[in-house]
Write a protein that holds these residues in place. Structure first.
Motif, mmCIF file in Angstrom:
data_model
loop_
_atom_site.group_PDB
_atom_site.id
_atom_site.type_symbol
_atom_site.label_atom_id
_atom_site.label_comp_id
_atom_site.label_asym_id
_atom_site.label_seq_id
_atom_site.Cartn_x
_atom_site.Cartn_y
_atom_site.Cartn_z
ATOM 1 N N ALA A 9 -13.760 29.761 15.616
ATOM 2 C CA ALA A 9 -13.873 30.876 16.554
ATOM 3 C C ALA A 9 -15.337 31.258 16.664
ATOM 4 O O ALA A 9 -15.926 31.757 15.712
ATOM 5 C CB ALA A 9 -13.055 32.072 16.063
ATOM 6 N N GLY A 10 -15.931 30.976 17.822
ATOM 7 C CA GLY A 10 -17.344 31.260 18.032
ATOM 8 C C GLY A 10 -18.146 29.986 18.186
ATOM 9 O O GLY A 10 -18.137 29.122 17.299
ATOM 10 N N GLY A 11 -18.845 29.867 19.329
ATOM 11 C CA GLY A 11 -19.580 28.635 19.602
ATOM 12 C C GLY A 11 -21.075 28.831 19.721
ATOM 13 O O GLY A 11 -21.746 28.024 20.360
ATOM 14 N N ALA A 12 -21.605 29.899 19.098
ATOM 15 C CA ALA A 12 -23.058 30.087 19.094
ATOM 16 C C ALA A 12 -23.662 29.280 17.939
ATOM 17 O O ALA A 12 -23.128 28.240 17.557
ATOM 18 C CB ALA A 12 -23.395 31.573 19.016
ATOM 19 N N MET A 13 -24.747 29.763 17.343
ATOM 20 C CA MET A 13 -25.493 28.928 16.404
ATOM 21 C C MET A 13 -24.649 28.432 15.230
ATOM 22 O O MET A 13 -24.609 27.230 14.950
ATOM 23 C CB MET A 13 -26.696 29.711 15.882
ATOM 24 C CG MET A 13 -27.814 29.877 16.887
ATOM 25 S SD MET A 13 -28.581 28.312 17.368
ATOM 26 C CE MET A 13 -29.242 27.761 15.810
ATOM 27 N N VAL A 35 -13.607 27.816 20.028
ATOM 28 C CA VAL A 35 -13.141 28.855 20.955
ATOM 29 C C VAL A 35 -14.305 29.821 21.184
ATOM 30 O O VAL A 35 -14.762 30.476 20.253
ATOM 31 C CB VAL A 35 -11.926 29.607 20.386
ATOM 32 C CG1 VAL A 35 -11.436 30.646 21.396
ATOM 33 C CG2 VAL A 35 -10.816 28.625 20.021
ATOM 34 N N GLU A 36 -14.772 29.911 22.422
ATOM 35 C CA GLU A 36 -15.977 30.687 22.725
ATOM 36 C C GLU A 36 -15.754 31.594 23.936
ATOM 37 O O GLU A 36 -15.391 31.114 25.012
ATOM 38 C CB GLU A 36 -17.143 29.725 22.994
ATOM 39 C CG GLU A 36 -18.407 30.356 23.538
ATOM 40 C CD GLU A 36 -18.902 31.517 22.692
ATOM 41 O OE1 GLU A 36 -19.188 32.568 23.279
ATOM 42 O OE2 GLU A 36 -18.989 31.369 21.456
ATOM 43 N N PRO A 37 -15.961 32.911 23.782
ATOM 44 C CA PRO A 37 -15.696 33.836 24.889
ATOM 45 C C PRO A 37 -16.682 33.747 26.048
ATOM 46 O O PRO A 37 -16.327 34.092 27.177
ATOM 47 C CB PRO A 37 -15.792 35.222 24.235
ATOM 48 C CG PRO A 37 -15.701 34.979 22.769
ATOM 49 C CD PRO A 37 -16.279 33.628 22.545
ATOM 50 N N PRO A 133 -14.287 30.008 29.001
ATOM 51 C CA PRO A 133 -14.301 31.225 28.194
ATOM 52 C C PRO A 133 -12.916 31.533 27.648
ATOM 53 O O PRO A 133 -11.942 31.531 28.399
ATOM 54 C CB PRO A 133 -14.759 32.289 29.188
ATOM 55 C CG PRO A 133 -14.279 31.795 30.518
ATOM 56 C CD PRO A 133 -14.353 30.297 30.453
ATOM 57 N N ASP A 134 -12.846 31.799 26.369
ATOM 58 C CA ASP A 134 -11.570 32.098 25.728
ATOM 59 C C ASP A 134 -11.850 32.764 24.394
ATOM 60 O O ASP A 134 -12.973 32.722 23.884
ATOM 61 C CB ASP A 134 -10.753 30.817 25.523
ATOM 62 C CG ASP A 134 -9.262 31.049 25.707
ATOM 63 O OD1 ASP A 134 -8.828 32.198 25.493
ATOM 64 O OD2 ASP A 134 -8.552 30.085 26.041
ATOM 65 N N SER A 135 -10.840 33.381 23.816
ATOM 66 C CA SER A 135 -11.025 34.067 22.542
ATOM 67 C C SER A 135 -9.718 34.066 21.766
ATOM 68 O O SER A 135 -8.632 33.846 22.331
ATOM 69 C CB SER A 135 -11.504 35.508 22.752
ATOM 70 O OG SER A 135 -10.571 36.238 23.532
ATOM 71 N N VAL A 136 -9.832 34.301 20.469
ATOM 72 C CA VAL A 136 -8.657 34.348 19.600
ATOM 73 C C VAL A 136 -7.967 35.694 19.775
ATOM 74 O O VAL A 136 -8.562 36.750 19.546
ATOM 75 C CB VAL A 136 -9.061 34.138 18.129
ATOM 76 C CG1 VAL A 136 -7.851 34.342 17.210
ATOM 77 C CG2 VAL A 136 -9.650 32.741 17.935
ATOM 78 N N ALA A 163 -14.077 31.586 11.084
ATOM 79 C CA ALA A 163 -14.631 32.666 11.907
ATOM 80 C C ALA A 163 -16.149 32.541 11.934
ATOM 81 O O ALA A 163 -16.810 32.677 10.910
ATOM 82 C CB ALA A 163 -14.226 34.022 11.351
ATOM 83 N N ALA A 164 -16.668 32.275 13.118
ATOM 84 C CA ALA A 164 -18.117 32.264 13.353
ATOM 85 C C ALA A 164 -18.379 33.129 14.581
ATOM 86 O O ALA A 164 -19.207 32.796 15.429
ATOM 87 C CB ALA A 164 -18.610 30.836 13.567
ATOM 88 N N ASP A 165 -17.628 34.226 14.661
ATOM 89 C CA ASP A 165 -17.610 35.043 15.882
ATOM 90 C C ASP A 165 -18.417 36.332 15.748
ATOM 91 O O ASP A 165 -18.085 37.349 16.351
ATOM 92 C CB ASP A 165 -16.173 35.339 16.315
ATOM 93 C CG ASP A 165 -15.309 35.931 15.212
ATOM 94 O OD1 ASP A 165 -15.696 35.853 14.035
ATOM 95 O OD2 ASP A 165 -14.231 36.471 15.525
ATOM 96 N N GLY A 166 -19.488 36.283 14.961
ATOM 97 C CA GLY A 166 -20.444 37.379 14.957
ATOM 98 C C GLY A 166 -20.134 38.486 13.973
ATOM 99 O O GLY A 166 -19.105 38.496 13.301
ATOM 100 N N ALA A 167 -21.074 39.444 13.912
ATOM 101 C CA ALA A 167 -21.020 40.497 12.892
ATOM 102 C C ALA A 167 -19.739 41.319 12.965
ATOM 103 O O ALA A 167 -19.146 41.645 11.938
ATOM 104 C CB ALA A 167 -22.240 41.400 13.036
ATOM 105 N N VAL A 168 -19.326 41.671 14.169
ATOM 106 C CA VAL A 168 -18.084 42.439 14.321
ATOM 107 C C VAL A 168 -16.979 41.438 14.676
ATOM 108 O O VAL A 168 -16.492 41.388 15.795
ATOM 109 C CB VAL A 168 -18.234 43.531 15.398
ATOM 110 C CG1 VAL A 168 -17.008 44.437 15.417
ATOM 111 C CG2 VAL A 168 -19.487 44.364 15.144
ATOM 112 N N SER A 169 -16.608 40.632 13.702
ATOM 113 C CA SER A 169 -15.687 39.516 13.906
ATOM 114 C C SER A 169 -14.259 40.003 14.134
ATOM 115 O O SER A 169 -13.656 40.635 13.261
ATOM 116 C CB SER A 169 -15.729 38.585 12.691
ATOM 117 O OG SER A 169 -14.649 37.684 12.698
#
Length: 392
Positions: A9-13, A35-37, A133-136, A163-169
């Motif tokens: 979950a999360g397609g950034a760095m 999965v990347e929003p 674009p999609d998300s869990v 989970a690689a979906d950022g600080a507020v995961s």
């Protein structure tokens, strides 16, 4: 329901690096979904915005291991010299490549460039499926798998969800992993700067009574600025015209690069420490900013996250016969405990030590900088952690 070995979950760095690492380490044998929003146009994507990041020496070695560095190196600027100083006081230290007999202490890259390169590489990876674009939307943990329902209605099943979906995961929120927060009561003002003198591969960290000012070398003789200020001061400098902004920055930074002549568009964001004590759950692991988001002092956050990615990728490969098993996740957790704790403590203590002008701390930090510059036994451990040469 589509089956995968690993869903990220999360397609950034962090997420994209993990997906590419697994693809290359397994020679395409593992099935991976990302999965990347946000559409990866690298203009509006928050993970690939206008910021630059410093990749430590240790991170470069990891990227080489994953066969990613050769594509990134052409857009990276080498850091050959780091100068650390305390404004209006005697304390300073210099770190040079010959301190560690390396060709570069690290490299600076623009996130937009990384985003473009990673998008091209992911398109070439036949075993990686991109949902964007999609998300869990929903997570349902089973004994041997995790079922994931996406906002689009797609249903996925994985042996491991990362989970690689950022600080507020949102994934961590659904799993119930507690988030700890500490507000540093600072705001980072970021921009690109041009000075009258060439940077010559030099990076600067300047400590002031308000907070640290960092300037990192970039291509075309530009410098990436991270200026940490109290919220009210940050608001003031954000509202200044370019001339006034450069004048105020010159007052804080000094003249080591000559006159600061140009500034690009500015942005700002509040600085908080966010971290989760638990970085695993049943068939679930977290990496990068979802695990911890640090103050930018000493440039540790992204590099710590890449060490998460590298350790998890290695554990997945070691336990490829049972990906996401209790044994593999416990091994990942134990590997990351010491490094996470030490790096979080280092950055937080540096913020409190270098972000005020109290007499006692001013004397202490100047003595510390003096010791770093003159006592190799004192300097070496901090230098190795700063450069990411640590056990993981």
């Amino acid at each position: 329901m589509k089956q995968y070995d690993v869903v990220i979950a999360g397609g950034a760095m962090a997420g994209a690096t993990l997906a590419l690492a697994l693809s290359r380490m397994s020679s395409g044998a593992l099935s991976v979904a990302v999965v990347e929003p946000f559409e990866t146009d690298h203009q509006s994507h928050p993970g690939f915005d206008s910021r630059s990041i410093a990749l430590s020496y240790g991170t470069i070695e990891v990227l080489k291991q994953f066969k990613l560095w050769s594509d990134i190196q052409p857009v990276a600027t080498a850091i050959e010299h780091i100068h650390v100083s305390d404004r209006s006081h005697a304390g300073m230290t210099d770190i040079r490549t010959n301190d560690l007999s390396v060709s570069a202490l690290g490299y600076v890259v623009e996130l937009a460039d990384i985003g473009r390169i990673y998008a091209e590489q992911l398109q070439k990876a036949d075993n990686v499926t991109f949902y964007c674009p999609d998300s869990v939307a929903e997570i349902n943990q089973q004994l041997d798998t995790t079922q994931i329902k996406l906002s689009s209605g797609h249903e996925l099943q994985a042996k491991l969800l990362v989970a690689a979906d950022g600080a507020v995961s949102t994934c961590c929120q659904q799993i119930g992993l507690e988030l700890n927060e500490h507000d540093f009561e600072q705001v980072a003002v970021i921009a690109n700067i041009v000075s009258s003198e060439p940077h010559a591969g030099r990076a600067f960290e300047r400590f002031t009574q308000h907070g640290p000012v960092a300037l990192l070398p970039m291509s075309e003789n530009r410098l990436s600025l991270v200026w940490c200020l109290p919220p009210e001061s940050a608001q003031t400098v954000m509202e200044m015209d370019d001339g006034a902004f450069l004048h105020q920055l010159q007052e804080e930074f000094g003249w080591r690069l000559g006159k600061l002549e140009k500034v690009g568009s500015r942005a700002s964001y509040p600085l908080l420490l966010r971290y989760r004590e638990q970085n695993i759950a049943h068939r679930f692991a977290i990496v990068g900013n979802a695990a911890q988001t640090l103050h930018p002092i000493a440039g540790q956050g992204f590099n710590l996250g890449i060490r998460d990615v590298a350790s998890l990728a290695e554990e997945i490969m070691v336990h490829s016969n049972d990906i996401g098993s209790y044994a593999s996740l416990m091994s990942y957790k134990k590997r990351r405990q010491g490094d996470r704790k030490a790096t979080i403590e280092l950055t937080s203590s540096l913020v409190h030590l270098f972000s005020n002008d109290w007499l006692a701390t001013r004397i202490g930090r100047n003595l510390g900088l003096f010791a770093m510059d003159n006592l190799p036994a004192f300097k070496a451990p901090l230098l190795r952690r700063t450069l990411g040469i640590v056990e993981r």
